[in-house]
Each structure stands twice: as structure tokens, then as C-alpha cells.
Design a protein around this motif. Structure first.
Motif, PDB file in Angstrom:
ATOM      1  N   LEU A 144       0.847  -1.200   0.000  1.00 20.28           N
ATOM      2  CA  LEU A 144       0.000   0.000   0.000  1.00 20.28           C
ATOM      3  C   LEU A 144       0.880   1.246   0.000  1.00 20.28           C
ATOM      4  O   LEU A 144       1.787   1.359   0.822  1.00 20.28           O
ATOM      5  N   PRO A 145       0.610   2.200  -0.904  1.00 23.89           N
ATOM      6  CA  PRO A 145       1.453   3.407  -0.944  1.00 23.89           C
ATOM      7  C   PRO A 145       1.223   4.288   0.290  1.00 23.89           C
ATOM      8  O   PRO A 145       0.115   4.331   0.832  1.00 23.89           O
ATOM      9  N   LEU A 146       2.256   4.978   0.722  1.00 21.83           N
ATOM     10  CA  LEU A 146       2.149   5.835   1.899  1.00 21.83           C
ATOM     11  C   LEU A 146       1.505   7.178   1.593  1.00 21.83           C
ATOM     12  O   LEU A 146       1.114   7.902   2.509  1.00 21.83           O
ATOM     13  N   ASP A 147       1.391   7.517   0.286  1.00 14.68           N
ATOM     14  CA  ASP A 147       0.903   8.845  -0.071  1.00 14.68           C
ATOM     15  C   ASP A 147      -0.275   8.822  -1.050  1.00 14.68           C
ATOM     16  O   ASP A 147      -0.555   9.817  -1.710  1.00 14.68           O
ATOM     17  N   ASP A 148      -0.962   7.683  -1.165  1.00 14.86           N
ATOM     18  CA  ASP A 148      -2.114   7.622  -2.075  1.00 14.86           C
ATOM     19  C   ASP A 148      -3.121   6.601  -1.556  1.00 14.86           C
ATOM     20  O   ASP A 148      -2.762   5.653  -0.855  1.00 14.86           O
ATOM     21  N   CYS A 149      -4.372   6.793  -1.919  1.00 16.55           N
ATOM     22  CA  CYS A 149      -5.462   5.930  -1.461  1.00 16.55           C
ATOM     23  C   CYS A 149      -5.518   4.647  -2.285  1.00 16.55           C
ATOM     24  O   CYS A 149      -5.111   4.625  -3.448  1.00 16.55           O
ATOM     25  N   ARG A 150      -6.073   3.600  -1.683  1.00 15.68           N
ATOM     26  CA  ARG A 150      -6.315   2.327  -2.346  1.00 15.68           C
ATOM     27  C   ARG A 150      -7.484   1.631  -1.655  1.00 15.68           C
ATOM     28  O   ARG A 150      -7.804   1.918  -0.502  1.00 15.68           O
ATOM     29  N   TYR A 151      -8.062   0.682  -2.385  1.00 12.81           N
ATOM     30  CA  TYR A 151      -8.954  -0.295  -1.782  1.00 12.81           C
ATOM     31  C   TYR A 151      -8.176  -1.599  -1.789  1.00 12.81           C
ATOM     32  O   TYR A 151      -7.322  -1.817  -2.651  1.00 12.81           O
ATOM     33  N   ALA A 152      -8.510  -2.478  -0.860  1.00  7.55           N
ATOM     34  CA  ALA A 152      -7.843  -3.777  -0.847  1.00  7.55           C
ATOM     35  C   ALA A 152      -8.750  -4.801  -0.193  1.00  7.55           C
ATOM     36  O   ALA A 152      -9.630  -4.456   0.597  1.00  7.55           O
ATOM     37  N   PRO A 188      -4.378   7.302   3.389  1.00  7.53           N
ATOM     38  CA  PRO A 188      -3.373   7.900   4.267  1.00  7.53           C
ATOM     39  C   PRO A 188      -3.459   9.421   4.298  1.00  7.53           C
ATOM     40  O   PRO A 188      -3.890  10.053   3.334  1.00  7.53           O
ATOM     41  N   ASP A 189      -3.033   9.993   5.429  1.00 11.89           N
ATOM     42  CA  ASP A 189      -3.086  11.448   5.597  1.00 11.89           C
ATOM     43  C   ASP A 189      -2.307  12.179   4.504  1.00 11.89           C
ATOM     44  O   ASP A 189      -2.678  13.294   4.126  1.00 11.89           O
ATOM     45  N   ALA A 190      -1.247  11.559   3.990  1.00 12.93           N
ATOM     46  CA  ALA A 190      -0.392  12.217   2.995  1.00 12.93           C
ATOM     47  C   ALA A 190      -1.010  12.252   1.598  1.00 12.93           C
ATOM     48  O   ALA A 190      -0.484  12.915   0.707  1.00 12.93           O
ATOM     49  N   SER A 191      -2.129  11.561   1.380  1.00 13.27           N
ATOM     50  CA  SER A 191      -2.720  11.567   0.032  1.00 13.27           C
ATOM     51  C   SER A 191      -3.470  12.878  -0.214  1.00 13.27           C
ATOM     52  O   SER A 191      -3.858  13.586   0.712  1.00 13.27           O
ATOM     53  N   LYS A 192      -3.682  13.173  -1.491  1.00 15.78           N
ATOM     54  CA  LYS A 192      -4.351  14.419  -1.874  1.00 15.78           C
ATOM     55  C   LYS A 192      -5.826  14.379  -1.465  1.00 15.78           C
ATOM     56  O   LYS A 192      -6.468  13.331  -1.529  1.00 15.78           O
ATOM     57  N   VAL A 193      -6.344  15.532  -1.095  1.00 10.26           N
ATOM     58  CA  VAL A 193      -7.740  15.638  -0.664  1.00 10.26           C
ATOM     59  C   VAL A 193      -8.678  15.152  -1.770  1.00 10.26           C
ATOM     60  O   VAL A 193      -9.637  14.428  -1.510  1.00 10.26           O
ATOM     61  N   ARG A 194      -8.380  15.504  -3.012  1.00  8.64           N
ATOM     62  CA  ARG A 194      -9.223  15.080  -4.131  1.00  8.64           C
ATOM     63  C   ARG A 194      -9.311  13.550  -4.213  1.00  8.64           C
ATOM     64  O   ARG A 194     -10.363  12.979  -4.424  1.00  8.64           O
ATOM     65  N   TYR A 229     -12.077   8.315  -3.585  1.00  8.99           N
ATOM     66  CA  TYR A 229     -12.150   6.963  -3.024  1.00  8.99           C
ATOM     67  C   TYR A 229     -13.331   6.832  -2.069  1.00  8.99           C
ATOM     68  O   TYR A 229     -14.032   5.828  -2.068  1.00  8.99           O
ATOM     69  N   ALA A 230     -13.577   7.867  -1.265  1.00 13.34           N
ATOM     70  CA  ALA A 230     -14.689   7.818  -0.313  1.00 13.34           C
ATOM     71  C   ALA A 230     -16.035   7.736  -1.044  1.00 13.34           C
ATOM     72  O   ALA A 230     -16.927   6.980  -0.646  1.00 13.34           O
ATOM     73  N   SER A 231     -16.176   8.468  -2.140  1.00 12.11           N
ATOM     74  CA  SER A 231     -17.456   8.489  -2.850  1.00 12.11           C
ATOM     75  C   SER A 231     -17.694   7.233  -3.688  1.00 12.11           C
ATOM     76  O   SER A 231     -18.830   6.933  -4.041  1.00 12.11           O
ATOM     77  N   SER A 232     -16.648   6.479  -3.989  1.00 14.51           N
ATOM     78  CA  SER A 232     -16.779   5.270  -4.808  1.00 14.51           C
ATOM     79  C   SER A 232     -16.844   3.988  -3.979  1.00 14.51           C
ATOM     80  O   SER A 232     -17.189   2.932  -4.497  1.00 14.51           O
ATOM     81  N   LYS A 233     -16.496   4.080  -2.707  1.00 12.74           N
ATOM     82  CA  LYS A 233     -16.291   2.884  -1.885  1.00 12.74           C
ATOM     83  C   LYS A 233     -17.522   1.990  -1.766  1.00 12.74           C
ATOM     84  O   LYS A 233     -17.434   0.783  -1.989  1.00 12.74           O
ATOM     85  N   ASP A 234     -18.666   2.539  -1.399  1.00 12.19           N
ATOM     86  CA  ASP A 234     -19.832   1.698  -1.127  1.00 12.19           C
ATOM     87  C   ASP A 234     -20.270   0.902  -2.346  1.00 12.19           C
ATOM     88  O   ASP A 234     -20.566  -0.285  -2.245  1.00 12.19           O
ATOM     89  N   ARG A 235     -20.295   1.552  -3.487  1.00 11.01           N
ATOM     90  CA  ARG A 235     -20.703   0.834  -4.690  1.00 11.01           C
ATOM     91  C   ARG A 235     -19.693  -0.260  -5.041  1.00 11.01           C
ATOM     92  O   ARG A 235     -20.064  -1.377  -5.388  1.00 11.01           O
ATOM     93  N   PHE A 236     -18.416   0.061  -4.927  1.00 13.28           N
ATOM     94  CA  PHE A 236     -17.387  -0.923  -5.249  1.00 13.28           C
ATOM     95  C   PHE A 236     -17.488  -2.117  -4.306  1.00 13.28           C
ATOM     96  O   PHE A 236     -17.422  -3.268  -4.728  1.00 13.28           O
ATOM     97  N   THR A 251      -6.165   5.296   7.943  1.00 12.27           N
ATOM     98  CA  THR A 251      -5.424   6.455   7.441  1.00 12.27           C
ATOM     99  C   THR A 251      -3.954   6.341   7.831  1.00 12.27           C
ATOM    100  O   THR A 251      -3.140   7.146   7.430  1.00 12.27           O
ATOM    101  N   ASP A 252      -3.667   5.300   8.620  1.00 11.11           N
ATOM    102  CA  ASP A 252      -2.331   5.106   9.157  1.00 11.11           C
ATOM    103  C   ASP A 252      -2.145   3.591   9.349  1.00 11.11           C
ATOM    104  O   ASP A 252      -3.108   2.912   9.693  1.00 11.11           O
TER     105      ASP A 252
END
Length: 139
Positions: A60-68, A92-98, A103-110, A124-125
Motif C-alpha cells: 500500500l502506498p504511503l501517499d495515495d489511497c487504495r482499496y484492498a 493515508p493522511d499524505a494523500s491528496k484531498v481530491r 475513493y470515499a465516494s466510490s467505496k460503497d458501490r465498489f 489512514t495510518d
């Protein structure tokens, strides 16, 4: 097939690989990434069946979001071998707000596309998804 909230479609490979993890146990984990160029959720990495939880967290990257998804094996107090499938939303906190919002808006459907998930963790950590936390949820 796009999600009206985020515009993210789910690549068929995501569902196929998840089914393989669930039924054939071909993988220990799968890391998914949103590819904004196509707008789709794609498979980024497949963990070998003998990979450890540390191998998973290291992917998992330290500076970007993922699903797993992670297939967690454990032995119960009654000495039975069990397995539980975890869905992990990594932001993670270091990822961009966008990216966090995407990721938050796509999570439930995915998550609904992946039939057979038994537990969910949002982290987030790395400490928020430690092996102890996973064990505590599964047992």
C-alpha cells in the motif's frame, strides 16, 4: 456501469480476481486502484497465496489511497482453521484531498460489487489496520 456519485466504473477483472480469491484461494490479497484516465477501478496488485500480512501492508502506498481485500487465515480457540475476507479502505493522511474524496465516494458501490466481504476496515495510518486489529475483528 458508472457510479453516479463518482463516475467510477468497476473493471471486470476486479470481480473475477475477487471471486478467485474467495473460491479458489489463488491470492492472499488484492490491491485496487482508481485509474482516473479511464475512470475505472482496476486491479493493481495480486498477493501470492503464501504472502504475509506484512507483504500486504508493504504494497500500500504511503501517499495515495487504495482499496484492498485481504484473506485472513486463523485458528479458532476450538482449533478450527478459519478464513475471513477483509475489505480495507486505505486513505493515508499524505494523500491528496481530491483522491480521498474520490475513493470515499466510490467505496460503497465498489464494495457491493465484491460479494463475500465479511469485515471492513478504514485506515489512514498503518497502526489502524495492524494485524492485532484484524485478528481482533475476525475472532
Amino acid at each position: 456501469m458508472a457510479n453516479s456519485a463518482s463516475g467510477m466504473a468497476v473493471n471486470d477483472e476486479c470481480k473475477l480476481k475477487f471471486l478467485e480469491l474467495k473460491t479458489k484461494r489463488n491470492f492472499r490479497f488484492i490491491v485496487f486502484k482508481i485509474d482516473e484516465k479511464i475512470p475505472q477501478i482496476m486491479v493493481e496488485k495480486l498477493g501470492e497465496p503464501n504472502d504475509s500480512y506484512d507483504d500486504f501492508t508493504a504494497s500500500l502506498p504511503l501517499d495515495d489511497c487504495r482499496y484492498a481485500v485481504f484473506d485472513f487465515d486463523f485458528i479458532t480457540d476450538e482449533n478450527c482453521q478459519k478464513s475471513k475476507i477483509f475489505f480495507i479502505s486505505w486513505s493515508p493522511d499524505a494523500s491528496k484531498v481530491r483522491n480521498k474524496m474520490l475513493y470515499a465516494s466510490s467505496k460503497d458501490r465498489f464494495k457491493r460489487e465484491l460479494d463475500g466481504i465479511q469485515f471492513e476496515l478504514q485506515a489512514t495510518d498503518p497502526s489502524e489496520m495492524s494485524l492485532d486489529i484484524v485478528k481482533g475483528r475476525a475472532v
